[in-house]
Design an enzyme around this catalytic site. Structure first.
Site: not given
Ligand SMILES: CC/C=C(/N=C/c1c(COP(=O)(O)O)cnc(C)c1O)C(=O)O
Length: 386
Positions: A81, A103, A369
């Site tokens: 992120k 968010e 991720s």
């Molecule tokens: C934007 C809302 C999604 C969130 N996280 C999604 C997330 C995801 C899925 O989100 P995307 O990569 O955007 O599909 C995959 N791996 C981890 C470690 C994540 O935290 C958050 O709020 O942290």
């Protein structure tokens, strides 16, 4: 900003100006030397990029392939992120914004946003469903430690979709001084494009890392999980037009796509509008958005990025719906086989390995991720599924 018939910017009148200002401003900002220099320096020295591409020997032997893990879990804050929030906070600064909102579902985007706000000395307000405040409370504590104000959202089923709606409502009340840092490849144009571009550093690195390790700059398979679609978008970005590369995505099946308790949008969704984008969305016959369900807060969303709606529809990507129990099992498997505790979201990607048949020399790159620190209670409470 269209991906086939998907994408666009379907926003309320009050947001027209700030969305159009961003549409006009983002490319010149991203392409400026000033942005590129600061962005790349922060990715290197603050985030700790490049993230390793790790050859997972024991998992490779188990699945009969050559499995490389792209370690976005090793970034500062513990997930992919931050690649996106660094870019968007620089845009916000450039556009003279003083207040940041975001968010969050898993709390990783919330932490990544609070982190860059502390770094840039900017005010930060995060909207998070009350359900997610509870199941990802370690991340809530981190956000507060970093100086962010966390608003628990109690509408709907109090998860990511409700947090998005609340953030947009706040934005409508502060359109001029506030910059909304969207956490995934969703929302009105230009957000899906901005986030995909920021996350594309993942596949940019995979290219030269594969060249260095195996003398070839493309894999046979790319695998990633999909919530809104940003880590997947980054993983595939520089390979989309390369037909030698198969792309496998894992969305959250929850209790199963044949139940009312699922978040598998690409299996169960139909064309509609959610949070400003035309995309696939789980909806009733009269267009009411259905509540999503999954053990994984970061995948708990009834929509999907418009880019992924198009890629799935065109058959460029193969999408598996991974159920809660399959994800828990895969999370324990990676933990016990490679000593890596993945985020429950990333575990969905690991679970697709069981669904695929590889040739022994197949090069498989799977994006981890995020790390699983935030999910240890969830894993231990569901040990029976391991
Ligand atoms: C934007 C809302 C999604 C969130 N996280 C999604 C997330 C995801 C899925 O989100 P995307 O990569 O955007 O599909 C995959 N791996 C981890 C470690 C994540 O935290 C958050 O709020 O942290």
């Amino acid at each position: 900003g269209f991906y086939g018939q998907f994408g666009g910017a379907y926003v309320p009148e009050i947001l027209y100006k700030c969305v159009h200002d961003l549409q006009d401003a983002y490319i010149p900002i991203i392409e400026s030397k000033e942005f590129q220099d600061e962005y790349n320096q922060l990715l290197k020295d603050y985030v700790g990029r490049p993230s390793p591409l790790y050859y997972a020997k024991r998992m490779s032997e188990k699945y009969g392939c050559k499995l490389y893990l792209k370690r976005e879990d090793l970034n500062h804050t513990g997930a992919h992120k931050i690649n996106n929030t660094i870019g968007q906070i620089l845009m916000a600064k450039k556009m003279g914004k003083s207040r940041i909102i975001a968010e969050t579902g898993a709390g990783q985007h919330g932490v990544a946003t609070a982190t860059v706000c502390a770094l840039m000395n900017m005010e930060c307000e995060i909207f998070m469903g009350k359900t997610d405040v509870e199941r990802q409370h370690t991340n809530v504590e981190r956000m507060r430690m970093l100086g962010a104000k966390v608003h628990p959202v109690t509408t709907g089923n109090m998860t990511l979709s409700d947090a998005c709606s609340e953030a947009i409502r706040d934005w409508c009340c502060h359109p001029q001084d506030t910059f909304y840092i969207v956490g995934s490849t969703m929302g009105p144009h230009p957000y899906p494009d901005i986030v995909a571009r920021m996350q594309s550093v993942i596949s940019k690195e995979i290219k030269w890392q594969l060249q260095e390790k195996i003398g070839r700059d493309y894999p046979d398979y790319l695998i990633a999980c999909v919530g809104g679609g940003s880590n997947a978008a980054g993983t595939i970005y520089h390979y989309i037009d390369d037909s030698r590369v198969k792309m496998v995505l894992a969305e959250a099946g929850g209790h199963g796509i044949d139940t009312d308790y699922t978040a598998a949008t690409m299996h169960c969704g139909t064309e509609g509008i959610i949070h400003g984008a035309r995309t696939l969305v789980m909806q009733t016959d009269d267009g009411q958005i259905k509540e999503a369900f999954t053990i994984s807060a970061g995948l708990d969303y009834p929509g999907i990025g418009p880019m992924h709606a198009q890629l799935a529809k065109s058959g460029r990507t193969k999408v598996f719906a991974i159920n809660d129990d399959e994800a828990i099992y895969a999370g324990y498997e990676l933990t016990r086989m490679e000593g890596i505790i993945p985020a429950i979201e990333s575990a969905h990607a690991v679970a697709t390995l069981k669904k695929l048949t590889f040739k022994p020399d197949d090069i498989v790159v799977l994006t981890v991720s995020g790390r699983g620190d935030k999910d240890v209670e969830t894993y231990l409470n569901n040990k029976k599924m391991a």
